[in-house]
Design a protein around this motif. Sequence first.
Motif, PDB file in Angstrom:
ATOM      1  N   GLN A   1      -4.521  24.689  -4.460  1.00 15.50           N
ATOM      2  CA  GLN A   1      -3.853  24.429  -3.196  1.00 15.50           C
ATOM      3  C   GLN A   1      -4.855  24.288  -2.063  1.00 15.50           C
ATOM      4  N   VAL A   2      -4.572  23.409  -1.140  1.00 11.04           N
ATOM      5  CA  VAL A   2      -5.399  23.203   0.041  1.00 11.04           C
ATOM      6  C   VAL A   2      -4.499  23.307   1.264  1.00 11.04           C
TER       7      VAL A   2
ATOM      8  N   ASN B   1      -6.560   4.206   1.704  1.00 11.85           N
ATOM      9  CA  ASN B   1      -5.950   4.058   3.014  1.00 11.85           C
ATOM     10  C   ASN B   1      -4.427   4.211   2.936  1.00 11.85           C
ATOM     11  N   SER B   2      -3.954   4.727   1.811  1.00 13.41           N
ATOM     12  CA  SER B   2      -2.515   4.958   1.641  1.00 13.41           C
ATOM     13  C   SER B   2      -2.231   6.452   1.617  1.00 13.41           C
ATOM     14  N   SER B   3      -1.299   6.864   2.443  1.00 14.22           N
ATOM     15  CA  SER B   3      -0.933   8.280   2.475  1.00 14.22           C
ATOM     16  C   SER B   3      -0.385   8.750   1.130  1.00 14.22           C
ATOM     17  N   ASN B   4       0.101   7.823   0.316  1.00 13.41           N
ATOM     18  CA  ASN B   4       0.640   8.185  -1.008  1.00 13.41           C
ATOM     19  C   ASN B   4      -0.442   8.754  -1.932  1.00 13.41           C
ATOM     20  N   ASP B   5      -1.706   8.472  -1.636  1.00  9.88           N
ATOM     21  CA  ASP B   5      -2.809   8.938  -2.478  1.00  9.88           C
ATOM     22  C   ASP B   5      -3.386  10.264  -2.004  1.00  9.88           C
ATOM     23  N   TYR B   6      -2.762  10.865  -1.032  1.00 11.53           N
ATOM     24  CA  TYR B   6      -3.223  12.145  -0.514  1.00 11.53           C
ATOM     25  C   TYR B   6      -2.213  13.224  -0.895  1.00 11.53           C
ATOM     26  N   ASN B   7      -2.739  14.356  -1.364  1.00 14.63           N
ATOM     27  CA  ASN B   7      -1.879  15.405  -1.908  1.00 14.63           C
ATOM     28  C   ASN B   7      -1.506  16.475  -0.890  1.00 14.63           C
ATOM     29  N   TYR B   8      -2.327  16.640   0.129  1.00 15.84           N
ATOM     30  CA  TYR B   8      -2.112  17.721   1.080  1.00 15.84           C
ATOM     31  C   TYR B   8      -2.224  17.178   2.501  1.00 15.84           C
ATOM     32  N   TRP B   9      -1.475  17.749   3.404  1.00 12.79           N
ATOM     33  CA  TRP B   9      -1.544  17.371   4.812  1.00 12.79           C
ATOM     34  C   TRP B   9      -1.159  18.545   5.677  1.00 12.79           C
ATOM     35  N   GLY B  10      -1.593  18.463   6.942  1.00 14.74           N
ATOM     36  CA  GLY B  10      -1.301  19.536   7.881  1.00 14.74           C
ATOM     37  C   GLY B  10      -0.035  19.261   8.664  1.00 14.74           C
TER      38      GLY B  10
END
Length: 121
Positions: A1-2, A103-112
Motif C-alpha cells: 500500500q502507498v 499519461n493515463s490515470s488508469n495506469d496509476y494505482n494510488y492517489w491522494g
Amino acid sequence: QVQLVESGGGLVQAGDSLRLSCAASGRTASSYTMGWFRQAPGKEREFVAAITWSSSSTAYADSVKGRFTISRDNAKNMVYLQMNSLKPDDTAVYYCEAGLYSNSSNDYNYWGQGTQVTVSS
C-alpha cells in the motif's frame, strides 16, 4: 500500500508561481513512477506530469511544458510540482498518483485527496 498526501495549493494571480508537494508513505513508495493529474469542475481528470522512480525520465502535458517542473526526492519520499507562469486555465484540483510511467490515470494505482489550485486573472 502507498499513501499519498498533497499540499501547497492555494489562490494565486495569473503569472504567479506555486510549488505542490506530495508526501508518499509505504514500503515501496520510492519504486513507483509518480504523476500529477488535475481535474477542473465539469471536466475529466487530465495528465499534467510524470517522473520515473529514478528521475531518469519525465513527461509533461503540452499545456504545461516549459512552465511546470516535476521532481522527486526518494530519500524523503517526496514529489514536487513547481508551477510557474500560472494561468487561469490551470485552476483545478491537483492529484498526486503512483503507478506506471503513463499519461493515463488508469495506469496509476494510488492517489491522494488532492489540493486545490485557483488562479485568478
